[in-house]
Scaffold this active site. Structure first.
Site, PDB file in Angstrom:
ATOM      1  N   GLU A 277       0.831  -1.212   0.000  1.00 10.97           N
ATOM      2  CA  GLU A 277       0.000   0.000   0.000  1.00 10.97           C
ATOM      3  C   GLU A 277       0.866   1.263   0.000  1.00 10.97           C
ATOM      4  O   GLU A 277       0.773   2.096   0.902  1.00 10.97           O
ATOM      5  CB  GLU A 277      -0.903   0.009   1.234  1.00 10.97           C
ATOM      6  CG  GLU A 277      -1.849  -1.177   1.336  1.00 10.97           C
ATOM      7  CD  GLU A 277      -2.532  -1.247   2.692  1.00 10.97           C
ATOM      8  OE1 GLU A 277      -2.321  -0.330   3.527  1.00 10.97           O
ATOM      9  OE2 GLU A 277      -3.257  -2.218   2.947  1.00 10.97           O
ATOM     10  N   PRO A 278       1.708   1.457  -1.006  1.00 12.39           N
ATOM     11  CA  PRO A 278       2.511   2.680  -1.032  1.00 12.39           C
ATOM     12  C   PRO A 278       1.643   3.900  -1.356  1.00 12.39           C
ATOM     13  O   PRO A 278       0.772   3.853  -2.212  1.00 12.39           O
ATOM     14  CB  PRO A 278       3.513   2.419  -2.158  1.00 12.39           C
ATOM     15  CG  PRO A 278       2.787   1.478  -3.079  1.00 12.39           C
ATOM     16  CD  PRO A 278       1.945   0.606  -2.191  1.00 12.39           C
ATOM     17  N   CYS A 346      -2.039  33.021  11.251  1.00 16.04           N
ATOM     18  CA  CYS A 346      -1.744  33.622  12.563  1.00 16.04           C
ATOM     19  C   CYS A 346      -1.363  32.543  13.583  1.00 16.04           C
ATOM     20  O   CYS A 346      -2.029  32.340  14.598  1.00 16.04           O
ATOM     21  CB  CYS A 346      -2.916  34.461  13.063  1.00 16.04           C
ATOM     22  SG  CYS A 346      -4.471  33.572  13.186  1.00 16.04           S
ATOM     23  N   GLU A 347      -0.289  31.821  13.283  1.00 16.14           N
ATOM     24  CA  GLU A 347       0.287  30.813  14.158  1.00 16.14           C
ATOM     25  C   GLU A 347       1.807  30.870  14.003  1.00 16.14           C
ATOM     26  O   GLU A 347       2.319  30.960  12.880  1.00 16.14           O
ATOM     27  CB  GLU A 347      -0.189  29.395  13.784  1.00 16.14           C
ATOM     28  CG  GLU A 347      -1.681  29.180  13.808  1.00 16.14           C
ATOM     29  CD  GLU A 347      -2.227  29.006  15.224  1.00 16.14           C
ATOM     30  OE1 GLU A 347      -1.424  28.772  16.142  1.00 16.14           O
ATOM     31  OE2 GLU A 347      -3.456  29.106  15.384  1.00 16.14           O
ATOM     32  N   TYR A 375       0.325  14.182   1.568  1.00 14.43           N
ATOM     33  CA  TYR A 375      -0.114  14.826   2.809  1.00 14.43           C
ATOM     34  C   TYR A 375       0.054  16.339   2.740  1.00 14.43           C
ATOM     35  O   TYR A 375       0.414  16.993   3.719  1.00 14.43           O
ATOM     36  CB  TYR A 375       0.611  14.205   4.022  1.00 14.43           C
ATOM     37  CG  TYR A 375       0.471  12.708   4.022  1.00 14.43           C
ATOM     38  CD1 TYR A 375      -0.748  12.119   4.338  1.00 14.43           C
ATOM     39  CD2 TYR A 375       1.518  11.889   3.628  1.00 14.43           C
ATOM     40  CE1 TYR A 375      -0.915  10.737   4.281  1.00 14.43           C
ATOM     41  CE2 TYR A 375       1.366  10.512   3.562  1.00 14.43           C
ATOM     42  CZ  TYR A 375       0.147   9.942   3.895  1.00 14.43           C
ATOM     43  OH  TYR A 375      -0.016   8.584   3.827  1.00 14.43           O
TER      44      TYR A 375
END
Length: 416
Positions: A277-278, A346-347, A375
């Site tokens: 499952e790559p 704003c982090e 991702y």
């Protein structure tokens, strides 16, 4: 990492295959995900070549990048899909993947998702708890079906990777511990709408040392022998994914052949089809984010910042996993500076690079955040009211818009 086969400089401008990234930015705006179709195909084929002598079936892990064009590209190569939700199943089917080439995973599938998988005719549903096995049996009984089931086993192998992407340790939520397998095998005798045909594991992601796979596979083979001794017809042995890619050129990943050399001798005479499952392995280095330098500033202690129009809403990996992504100026410059590359969110965790040597590019020019294919877009969000970016796929000199940029109207379309 710069995949020189598919992302390279031509006349001082970074290109995806035969198309300049600055031209794509002019046409589609920024931030922009740019994917090389040929990179996806090349990575998939290299994986298939490495394991060619082993009876196997490769299922692309849709969670890494679920763009329909990405799934469709791999489906056209003959690849199956591993999905973790009803939504990912819908995407795979919509992209043209036959249901009998799809395996359905996930530690918390709802009854509605189980029903969707069974009525679609997926190849296998993988269960991760006794309660889930009972739920699958109940749904299958209601539908008048017999479900093809795999059991995910937790091999209790702790691989050396980031703790958030370790999934084969008994301290984590995934799979059924070895100690509970006797109860599981007994349970199948009482659940007439289930057939156990698969055993599965997944030990994590970005596993650089093949020996972790060797140790976990050995445990899975021991379970295989026990299951067969009890009369179960095990057809599939699923080793999951997690095969590494290079993000940081200073820390290159071993080639996939190193894993094949270890695993093939262990598996080739076991009378099963091995499932892989790559996801990241195929998609990670196939895409970049093109982003505009909005502002440059230097604070009182001399620290420099490149403030760009992409941020953690487009690629959360640096904030979430402290992961490394190479950042290049799309236009090459003779001078360089040491700076932080940060986004507009704003982090304080909204950054792509800290204290990084980078080309001395002026405001208004473009940067490319590399290795953004896995991702990235799938984990994007509308935090701060941000619009998800457009996505394009390049194939040679052909460019296809594969996802439109969101609009402000879409931000509120489901609210009453």
């Amino acid at each position: 990492m710069l995949d020189s086969h598919f992302f390279s400089f031509s006349d001082g401008i970074l290109c995806c295959e035969s198309v300049a990234l600055d031209e794509l930015a002019r046409q589609f705006g920024t931030p922009l995900f740019v994917t090389s179709r040929q990179s996806l195909v090349s990575q998939y084929r290299s994986f298939e070549e490495a394991f060619a002598s082993l009876p196997h079936f490769t299922c692309y892990s849709v969670k890494a990048n679920f763009n329909l064009a990405v799934i469709r590209t791999l489906a056209e190569e003959g690849c199956g899909c591993d999905v973790n939700s009803g939504g990912e199943l819908y995407r795979a089917l919509t992209a043209g993947v036959p249901a009998n080439k799809i395996i359905m995973a996930g530690v918390g599938k709802s009854e509605a998702e189980i029903k969707y998988g069974l009525t679609s005719g997926v190849m296998m549903i993988k269960a991760e708890s006794i309660s889930e096995l009972k739920a699958i049996n109940s749904v299958a009984e209601h539908l008048g079906k017999v479900a093809q089931v795999g059991v995910r086993i937790n091999p209790n192998v702790t691989a050396e990777t980031h703790p958030y992407i370790t999934t084969g340790d008994s301290k984590e939520k995934f799979g059924i511990d070895e100690a509970g397998l006797g109860e599981v095998f007994e349970l199948f005798k009482t659940l007439p709408n289930l057939e156990l045909h698969g055993l599965d594991m997944h030990i994590g992601s970005q596993i650089f040392d093949p020996e972790y796979y060797v140790a976990a596979t050995q445990k899975l083979l021991e379970v295989l022998e026990s299951a067969r001794h009890l009369g179960f017809d095990i057809k599939w042995l699923d080793l999951g994914g997690g095969f590494p890619v290079t993000y940081d050129p200073q820390k290159p990943a071993p080639p996939i052949t190193k894993f094949a050399e270890k695993l093939i001798p262990m598996l080739q005479d076991k009378g099963v089809t091995v499932i892989f499952e790559p996801g990241r392995f195929i998609a990670a280095n196939a895409s970049v984010i093109v982003t505009k330098i909005l502002y440059r500033k230097k604070n009182q202690i001399g620290k420099e910042f490149f403030i760009v129009d992409a941020g953690m809403t487009e690629l959360i990996r640096p904030a979430l996993y402290q992961s490394h992504h190479e950042v290049l100026s799309v236009k090459q410059h003779d001078r360089s500076v040491v700076a932080d590359v940060v986004g507009p969110i704003c982090e304080s965790s909204d950054f792509f690079a800290r204290h990084r040597t980078i080309d001395d590019a002026p405001e208004g020019e473009l940067l490319a955040v590399l290795s953004s294919g896995a991702y990235g877009a799938v984990m994007s969000s509308n935090y701060n009211g941000r619009l998800r970016p457009a996505e394009v796929m390049v194939d040679g000199d052909e460019v296809t818009l594969t996802r439109r940029r969101e609009t402000y109207e879409q931000l509120v379309q489901n609210e009453l």
